[in-house]
Design a protein around this motif. Sequence first.
Motif, PDB file in Angstrom:
ATOM      1  N   GLN B 127       0.829  -1.216   0.000  1.00  0.00           N
ATOM      2  CA  GLN B 127       0.000   0.000   0.000  1.00  0.00           C
ATOM      3  C   GLN B 127       0.863   1.265   0.000  1.00  0.00           C
ATOM      4  O   GLN B 127       0.494   2.268  -0.608  1.00  0.00           O
ATOM      5  CB  GLN B 127      -0.924   0.007   1.216  1.00  0.00           C
ATOM      6  N   ASP B 129       3.917   1.461  -1.304  1.00  0.00           N
ATOM      7  CA  ASP B 129       4.440   1.557  -2.675  1.00  0.00           C
ATOM      8  C   ASP B 129       3.370   2.148  -3.599  1.00  0.00           C
ATOM      9  O   ASP B 129       3.681   2.958  -4.480  1.00  0.00           O
ATOM     10  CB  ASP B 129       4.848   0.173  -3.199  1.00  0.00           C
ATOM     11  N   ALA B 130       2.120   1.724  -3.390  1.00  0.00           N
ATOM     12  CA  ALA B 130       1.029   2.233  -4.232  1.00  0.00           C
ATOM     13  C   ALA B 130       0.898   3.748  -4.061  1.00  0.00           C
ATOM     14  O   ALA B 130       0.690   4.464  -5.044  1.00  0.00           O
ATOM     15  CB  ALA B 130      -0.275   1.540  -3.875  1.00  0.00           C
ATOM     16  N   LEU B 131       1.032   4.233  -2.829  1.00  0.00           N
ATOM     17  CA  LEU B 131       0.965   5.687  -2.599  1.00  0.00           C
ATOM     18  C   LEU B 131       2.080   6.387  -3.362  1.00  0.00           C
ATOM     19  O   LEU B 131       1.849   7.394  -4.049  1.00  0.00           O
ATOM     20  CB  LEU B 131       1.096   6.000  -1.107  1.00  0.00           C
ATOM     21  N   ASP B 132       3.295   5.858  -3.260  1.00  0.00           N
ATOM     22  CA  ASP B 132       4.440   6.479  -3.946  1.00  0.00           C
ATOM     23  C   ASP B 132       4.233   6.493  -5.459  1.00  0.00           C
ATOM     24  O   ASP B 132       4.553   7.475  -6.120  1.00  0.00           O
ATOM     25  CB  ASP B 132       5.745   5.741  -3.589  1.00  0.00           C
ATOM     26  N   VAL B 133       3.708   5.372  -5.982  1.00  0.00           N
ATOM     27  CA  VAL B 133       3.485   5.290  -7.428  1.00  0.00           C
ATOM     28  C   VAL B 133       2.442   6.315  -7.868  1.00  0.00           C
ATOM     29  O   VAL B 133       2.527   6.862  -8.965  1.00  0.00           O
ATOM     30  CB  VAL B 133       3.059   3.847  -7.810  1.00  0.00           C
ATOM     31  N   MET B 134       1.466   6.609  -6.987  1.00  0.00           N
ATOM     32  CA  MET B 134       0.445   7.610  -7.332  1.00  0.00           C
ATOM     33  C   MET B 134       0.951   9.034  -7.087  1.00  0.00           C
ATOM     34  O   MET B 134       0.171   9.980  -7.122  1.00  0.00           O
ATOM     35  CB  MET B 134      -0.823   7.356  -6.516  1.00  0.00           C
ATOM     36  N   ASP B 135       2.253   9.149  -6.803  1.00  0.00           N
ATOM     37  CA  ASP B 135       2.881  10.450  -6.529  1.00  0.00           C
ATOM     38  C   ASP B 135       2.294  11.107  -5.280  1.00  0.00           C
ATOM     39  O   ASP B 135       2.200  12.323  -5.178  1.00  0.00           O
ATOM     40  CB  ASP B 135       2.763  11.387  -7.752  1.00  0.00           C
ATOM     41  N   ILE B 136       1.844  10.255  -4.335  1.00  0.00           N
ATOM     42  CA  ILE B 136       1.361  10.764  -3.045  1.00  0.00           C
ATOM     43  C   ILE B 136       2.477  10.490  -2.047  1.00  0.00           C
ATOM     44  O   ILE B 136       2.857   9.327  -1.854  1.00  0.00           O
ATOM     45  CB  ILE B 136       0.063  10.029  -2.617  1.00  0.00           C
TER      46      ILE B 136
END
Lengths: 275, 261
Positions: B127, B129-136
């Motif tokens: 989760q 990593d998912a935030l980082d990928v969404m540029d969050i």
Amino acid sequence: MTTSWDIQIKNLKAGYGDHVVLEDVTGLLPAGAVSVILGGSGCGKSTLLRQIIGLSTPMAGELIVGGQDITRLKAREYRRLRRNMGVLFQDGALLGALTLAQNVVLPLSEHLSLSRQELRNEALRVLRMVGLEEFADYYPNELSGGMRKRAGLARAIVAEPKILLCDEPTSGLDPITAARMDELLLAMNRHFPDMTIVVVSHDLASLWTIADQVLVIREGRSVFCGTPNALKESTDPYLVQFLNRSAESASDEAEAGHAAMDPAVRARVDAWLAS
Amino acid sequence: MTHFFAALGRPVWDALIFMGSVAIFFCQGVQQTVASSRIVQRTLRQIHVIGSQSLFLIVLISLFCGMVLGLQGYYTLIKFGSVGFLGSVVSLSLIRELGPVLTAIMLTGRAGSSMTAEIGVMRISDQIDALDVMDINSVSYLVSPRLVASVISFPLLTAVFDVVGIVGGYLTGVALLDMNQGAYFYRISSSVTMTDVGCGFLKAVVFGLLVTTVCCHQGYFADKRRDSVGPEAVGNATTSAVVIACVLILAADYVLTSLFL
């Protein structure tokens, strides 16, 4: 001038710390096509995906995305480039504290000033695309694994990215749900004809259904890059073995299967079963 | 001899790396507090988690703590004919030391462990990593609101602890053991100064920042643990977070007390 969203991998070497996972990977994942990165468990498929997403930095080689070698980009430049990517993680990676609707519009709600109604409409639009509109207000833990993956796909495409990366979208799913996921990916390819879709998988049924291009990795090296038809016609012993789903060392497996249990242990197991 | 120095040096080196990593993590959290545009909404949610949801526990613990202080203080002071000072003993002990320290330790167990577990699970299930990928920015999303919430919640809960503890001391000293009610409250008002109250609140703020930073850090880097992986790493990270935070609370308490005295 339009940017090409092909992904070109040239002699890529990557790993974790001193441990090298990818020795030498070269291949082309073209824009507007569904490319499948194929290989056995532990061969480095997910590591390659992490390099493309930018969660790890390659040790050597080139990785050209959107016409730029991402191994040479500064962090801020790469983050800007990554806005053009949508990622479906293996289990969806949805945030447990948010509903499905809040999850799928997270990239929009964090970066844009949209009203609640606009966000809701966007959430319902993408959830409708993956067949989960009626579950918009459910939390991820209230859904099945397949539904979470579909919701993860909805989140990945909400901003209509140029590149869609999917990590094992059919793993752990029953054949019917897996086929539905394949259909969804093909539908994405139809809806967004210019989108580069990259799927990491070891699911052969899925490969033949969705792939326009295949990159096969074996023990950290690329051993094939081409169309599924060329893959079928390949005479490479490993590829033939992989596609025929035959074990690497059949005789060893058979021996292991027939190895007798220690008589003392066998006697105690029998006694326990009889008790 | 070389082995001895190697065995001595490695833990010291690891401890230095750990402290540096926590310090950098804290600075990132503070920096993102300023940079984040959506901090208010997330902070309010964390105040609910850290503050409101811990209120009952703090009231319960502080009531019994105050009652025990009243009881112990009464029977000690009566030997010296100074039972009239019970109010001073109870209030100063609570406001200067027990209030901030026990509140921080209780919140480490209740809210800090839950922070580590929640962030740790987010780490191992991709989760973050998912935030980082969404540029969050994941630090801005997960850590900064908790830091701000702890700066607000810890002193407020400490204040509740102090007040309820004084009521507890009143229940045993005055209601149970028939001490003079006026003397109890007079001694509190005459002995407690604003400096005592201010020092108590300052300790609470420092403890809040320490607990939150350590607990978030342990969860955020749960995947980097060398002793375990997956769910076991989250469990070990939670244990480490509680132990490290409790030790740091007591060490910081000593440093701050020696500075104020």
